[in-house]
Design a protein around this motif. Structure first.
Motif, PDB file in Angstrom:
ATOM      1  N   ILE A   2      -5.691 101.128-102.626  1.00  0.00           N
ATOM      2  CA  ILE A   2      -4.542 102.037-102.600  1.00  0.00           C
ATOM      3  C   ILE A   2      -4.549 102.867-101.322  1.00  0.00           C
ATOM      4  O   ILE A   2      -3.498 103.086-100.693  1.00  0.00           O
ATOM      5  N   ILE A   3      -5.733 103.322-100.911  1.00  0.00           N
ATOM      6  CA  ILE A   3      -5.836 104.101 -99.667  1.00  0.00           C
ATOM      7  C   ILE A   3      -5.372 103.265 -98.474  1.00  0.00           C
ATOM      8  O   ILE A   3      -4.593 103.721 -97.621  1.00  0.00           O
ATOM      9  N   GLU A   4      -5.858 101.998 -98.401  1.00  0.00           N
ATOM     10  CA  GLU A   4      -5.469 101.119 -97.301  1.00  0.00           C
ATOM     11  C   GLU A   4      -3.964 100.843 -97.329  1.00  0.00           C
ATOM     12  O   GLU A   4      -3.283 100.858 -96.291  1.00  0.00           O
ATOM     13  N   THR A   5      -3.462 100.584 -98.557  1.00  0.00           N
ATOM     14  CA  THR A   5      -2.023 100.308 -98.683  1.00  0.00           C
ATOM     15  C   THR A   5      -1.204 101.519 -98.267  1.00  0.00           C
ATOM     16  O   THR A   5      -0.191 101.401 -97.575  1.00  0.00           O
ATOM     17  N   THR A   6      -1.680 102.699 -98.687  1.00  0.00           N
ATOM     18  CA  THR A   6      -0.977 103.925 -98.307  1.00  0.00           C
ATOM     19  C   THR A   6      -0.955 104.103 -96.789  1.00  0.00           C
ATOM     20  O   THR A   6       0.056 104.474 -96.205  1.00  0.00           O
ATOM     21  N   ALA A   7      -2.107 103.803 -96.146  1.00  0.00           N
ATOM     22  CA  ALA A   7      -2.188 103.911 -94.682  1.00  0.00           C
ATOM     23  C   ALA A   7      -1.229 102.922 -94.010  1.00  0.00           C
ATOM     24  O   ALA A   7      -0.549 103.250 -93.033  1.00  0.00           O
ATOM     25  N   GLN A   8      -1.178 101.687 -94.550  1.00  0.00           N
ATOM     26  CA  GLN A   8      -0.275 100.683 -93.983  1.00  0.00           C
ATOM     27  C   GLN A   8       1.180 101.096 -94.154  1.00  0.00           C
ATOM     28  O   GLN A   8       2.005 100.929 -93.254  1.00  0.00           O
ATOM     29  N   LEU A   9       1.486 101.641 -95.349  1.00  0.00           N
ATOM     30  CA  LEU A   9       2.855 102.113 -95.578  1.00  0.00           C
ATOM     31  C   LEU A   9       3.212 103.249 -94.622  1.00  0.00           C
ATOM     32  O   LEU A   9       4.330 103.314 -94.121  1.00  0.00           O
ATOM     33  N   GLN A  10       2.243 104.126 -94.369  1.00  0.00           N
ATOM     34  CA  GLN A  10       2.493 105.220 -93.441  1.00  0.00           C
ATOM     35  C   GLN A  10       2.744 104.699 -92.032  1.00  0.00           C
ATOM     36  O   GLN A  10       3.629 105.177 -91.313  1.00  0.00           O
ATOM     37  N   ASP A  11       1.941 103.683 -91.625  1.00  0.00           N
ATOM     38  CA  ASP A  11       2.152 103.052 -90.318  1.00  0.00           C
ATOM     39  C   ASP A  11       3.544 102.438 -90.222  1.00  0.00           C
ATOM     40  O   ASP A  11       4.228 102.532 -89.197  1.00  0.00           O
ATOM     41  N   MET A  12       3.942 101.762 -91.337  1.00  0.00           N
ATOM     42  CA  MET A  12       5.274 101.154 -91.360  1.00  0.00           C
ATOM     43  C   MET A  12       6.361 102.225 -91.241  1.00  0.00           C
ATOM     44  O   MET A  12       7.351 102.047 -90.519  1.00  0.00           O
ATOM     45  N   MET A  13       6.164 103.339 -91.935  1.00  0.00           N
ATOM     46  CA  MET A  13       7.145 104.423 -91.850  1.00  0.00           C
ATOM     47  C   MET A  13       7.215 104.988 -90.434  1.00  0.00           C
ATOM     48  O   MET A  13       8.305 105.235 -89.910  1.00  0.00           O
ATOM     49  N   ASP A  14       6.027 105.173 -89.809  1.00  0.00           N
ATOM     50  CA  ASP A  14       6.003 105.678 -88.431  1.00  0.00           C
ATOM     51  C   ASP A  14       6.712 104.715 -87.491  1.00  0.00           C
ATOM     52  O   ASP A  14       7.449 105.123 -86.585  1.00  0.00           O
ATOM     53  N   THR A  15       6.449 103.395 -87.696  1.00  0.00           N
ATOM     54  CA  THR A  15       7.106 102.381 -86.863  1.00  0.00           C
ATOM     55  C   THR A  15       8.610 102.413 -87.046  1.00  0.00           C
ATOM     56  O   THR A  15       9.377 102.326 -86.080  1.00  0.00           O
ATOM     57  N   MET A  16       9.055 102.534 -88.312  1.00  0.00           N
ATOM     58  CA  MET A  16      10.495 102.589 -88.580  1.00  0.00           C
ATOM     59  C   MET A  16      11.123 103.820 -87.930  1.00  0.00           C
ATOM     60  O   MET A  16      12.215 103.743 -87.363  1.00  0.00           O
ATOM     61  N   VAL A  17      10.423 104.945 -87.998  1.00  0.00           N
ATOM     62  CA  VAL A  17      10.935 106.152 -87.358  1.00  0.00           C
ATOM     63  C   VAL A  17      11.054 105.952 -85.844  1.00  0.00           C
ATOM     64  O   VAL A  17      12.052 106.331 -85.219  1.00  0.00           O
ATOM     65  N   ALA A  18      10.015 105.315 -85.256  1.00  0.00           N
ATOM     66  CA  ALA A  18      10.050 105.039 -83.822  1.00  0.00           C
ATOM     67  C   ALA A  18      11.186 104.094 -83.469  1.00  0.00           C
ATOM     68  O   ALA A  18      11.869 104.260 -82.452  1.00  0.00           O
ATOM     69  N   LEU A  19      11.385 103.061 -84.326  1.00  0.00           N
ATOM     70  CA  LEU A  19      12.478 102.113 -84.071  1.00  0.00           C
ATOM     71  C   LEU A  19      13.835 102.795 -84.149  1.00  0.00           C
ATOM     72  O   LEU A  19      14.725 102.546 -83.336  1.00  0.00           O
ATOM     73  N   VAL A  20      13.988 103.642 -85.138  1.00  0.00           N
ATOM     74  CA  VAL A  20      15.259 104.375 -85.270  1.00  0.00           C
ATOM     75  C   VAL A  20      15.489 105.253 -84.043  1.00  0.00           C
ATOM     76  O   VAL A  20      16.587 105.296 -83.482  1.00  0.00           O
ATOM     77  N   LYS A  21      14.412 105.937 -83.617  1.00  0.00           N
ATOM     78  CA  LYS A  21      14.520 106.783 -82.441  1.00  0.00           C
ATOM     79  C   LYS A  21      14.858 105.949 -81.213  1.00  0.00           C
ATOM     80  O   LYS A  21      15.703 106.327 -80.394  1.00  0.00           O
ATOM     81  N   PHE A  22      14.200 104.764 -81.075  1.00  0.00           N
ATOM     82  CA  PHE A  22      14.466 103.871 -79.945  1.00  0.00           C
ATOM     83  C   PHE A  22      15.920 103.400 -79.956  1.00  0.00           C
ATOM     84  O   PHE A  22      16.599 103.388 -78.930  1.00  0.00           O
ATOM     85  N   ASP A  23      16.393 103.013 -81.153  1.00  0.00           N
ATOM     86  CA  ASP A  23      17.778 102.559 -81.271  1.00  0.00           C
ATOM     87  C   ASP A  23      18.743 103.667 -80.865  1.00  0.00           C
ATOM     88  O   ASP A  23      19.741 103.427 -80.188  1.00  0.00           O
ATOM     89  N   LYS A  24      18.435 104.891 -81.314  1.00  0.00           N
ATOM     90  CA  LYS A  24      19.307 106.016 -80.956  1.00  0.00           C
ATOM     91  C   LYS A  24      19.317 106.216 -79.441  1.00  0.00           C
ATOM     92  O   LYS A  24      20.370 106.462 -78.846  1.00  0.00           O
ATOM     93  N   MET A  25      18.125 106.099 -78.823  1.00  0.00           N
ATOM     94  CA  MET A  25      18.044 106.264 -77.371  1.00  0.00           C
ATOM     95  C   MET A  25      18.823 105.174 -76.652  1.00  0.00           C
ATOM     96  O   MET A  25      19.485 105.416 -75.639  1.00  0.00           O
ATOM     97  N   GLN A  26      18.752 103.914 -77.176  1.00  0.00           N
ATOM     98  CA  GLN A  26      19.512 102.826 -76.572  1.00  0.00           C
ATOM     99  C   GLN A  26      20.997 103.072 -76.692  1.00  0.00           C
ATOM    100  O   GLN A  26      21.770 102.810 -75.768  1.00  0.00           O
ATOM    101  N   VAL A  27      21.409 103.558 -77.835  1.00  0.00           N
ATOM    102  CA  VAL A  27      22.826 103.868 -78.029  1.00  0.00           C
ATOM    103  C   VAL A  27      23.269 104.945 -77.048  1.00  0.00           C
ATOM    104  O   VAL A  27      24.322 104.848 -76.419  1.00  0.00           O
ATOM    105  N   ILE A  28      22.415 105.971 -76.901  1.00  0.00           N
ATOM    106  CA  ILE A  28      22.741 107.052 -75.970  1.00  0.00           C
ATOM    107  C   ILE A  28      22.786 106.520 -74.540  1.00  0.00           C
ATOM    108  O   ILE A  28      23.683 106.851 -73.754  1.00  0.00           O
TER     109      ILE A  28
END
Length: 428
Positions: A96-122
């Protein structure tokens, strides 16, 4: 008593198991844990019954030792199950700890992707805004030059020249940025089946050239594929070497300023022979009357050549005309001959280039790094001069070292700081 002792021994583990049991059931519903817990309940229940029986027995300790041994074995098995349960829940906990860490990494990546997409749009929005500004600038420039002051209608049936659009092509030559002075274009009056593009770079000190490079098509020239080199002389500089960037190809012959002489050279591309004709003795050469801009001159541009719909011309300045431009028609025989001459009031050093369209001479001047302006005209049919033209040429490089008009495609062929460029001449 035995039962109380057993309960006290098992109480910490059972309390811990109950907490994990609740966590497991409310959360993951793990099958392996359920199986172990079921086994524990059955063993504890059986152990509890055995202890009750043991307490009720009154055999004067006859069988007490045996019963206690059985209880001891059952207790050992229960402890073993508890140990197994501990390991199992620990493994699940780590998972569960490992899965939680992986999920957190995925969330961080998604946040970065969203931010990147916003920057590309800008970024794209900024690019679109810049394109809109450039478009508005082009529209304003077009409005500023359409219509210009009334020009002579010309004598080729084309009407008035009203604008210059482009660039239509813009490319670095195969030589790269090493040579900023040169010339290029098409043969204005080619022999049948010999319609080629030509290119000359001044490969010696940006002053001299000794060979002509030809290409079968514009595409091969832009890509630098399959050139044919024709040498005028073996090296630079020597007799018949090209001096200065102003030259033209007309009737399968290259016309240019002969090296260090006040003469026109005509190089026959087929026979590789050179014939010459001298200019007037008071004509400027070797940078006496070059083209230029404020505080700067384009060296060795005293003698310029231009073509239009019917003729070849040489443009220069003389001391007798006070450094002002003189236009002379060149008769294109095997040995060139000077023909009709016109005298203008345009001081040559104030212009950067000249070209001819329908018998009308046009002169350009430097406005800024982005703009060259056609400001002057002289009509050889009427001798009418104009200084109030405001037709702009949008530059891709700061300087234009060579400029000539091709009447067959109505394009201006430009050599600009090692780049070859074309612009379209527009008529009313």
């Amino acid at each position: 008593m035995y039962r109380l002792l057993l309960q006290n021994a098992l109480r910490p583990s059972l309390q811990k198991r109950r907490m994990k049991d609740i966590w497991v059931w409310n959360g993951m519903r793990m099958t392996e844990v359920d199986r172990i817990m079921l086994g524990l309940r059955q063993r504890i229940k059986q152990l509890d019954e055995n202890v009750v029986i043991l307490e009720k027995e009154d055999d004067r300790n006859l069988y007490g030792a045996i019963s206690l041994r059985i209880i001891e074995l059952e207790l050992a098995e229960i402890l073993a199950l508890l140990d197994t349960l501990n390991r199992t829940t620990s493994n699940y906990h780590h998972l569960i700890i490992e899965t939680t860490a992986q999920l957190q990494d995925m969330m961080d990546t998604m946040v970065a992707l969203v931010k990147f997409d916003k920057m590309q749009v800008i970024k794209k929005e900024h690019e679109n805004q810049q394109i809109k500004k450039d478009l508005e600038k082009c529209k304003n420039e077009q409005k500023a030059t359409l219509p210009p002051p009334t020009l002579s209608p010309g004598h080729c049936g084309l009407g008035q020249m009203v604008n210059v659009s482009g660039p239509k092509t813009y490319s670095l030559t195969a030589y790269g940025t090493s040579y900023s002075f040169g010339a290029w274009g098409r043969d204005v009056n080619p022999a049948p089946g010999n319609d080629k593009y030509w290119l000359v770079v001044l490969s010696s000190s940006n002053v001299y050239g000794h060979y002509v490079r030809q290409y079968s098509t514009l595409s091969t020239l832009l890509l630098g594929l399959g050139p044919t080199d024709t040498y005028i002389s073996s090296s630079n500089p020597t007799t018949n070497t090209i001096q200065g960037p102003n030259m033209v190809m007309y009737g399968n012959a290259l016309y240019y300023n002969c090296y260090y002489t006040l003469s026109i050279c005509r190089f026959n591309m087929t026979t590789r022979t050179v014939s010459t004709v001298a200019l007037p003795k008071d004509a400027g050469y070797n940078s006496k009357f070059p083209f230029g801009i404020l505080g700067k001159s384009y060296d060795y541009t005293d003698i310029d050549f231009a073509t239009d719909e019917s003729s070849l011309y040489v443009i220069y300045a003389t001391t007798g005309n006070f450094g002002n431009v003189v236009i002379t028609k060149v008769e294109t025989s095997t040995t060139p001959v000077l023909g009709e001459t016109w005298y203008t009031s345009l001081y040559k050093a104030t212009a950067t280039n000249t070209f001819m369209v329908c018998g009308v001479l046009y002169a350009t001047r430097y406005i800024d790094k982005e703009t060259e302006q056609i400001f002057y005209s002289f009509d050889t049919k009427t001798n009418e001069e104009r200084y109030d033209l405001k037709i702009h040429i949008r530059k891709m490089q700061p300087n234009i070292e060579y400029l000539n008009y091709d009447p067959r495609d109505h394009l201006l062929y430009v050599y600009s700081d090692a780049y070859i460029v074309t612009y379209e001449v527009m008529f009313q």
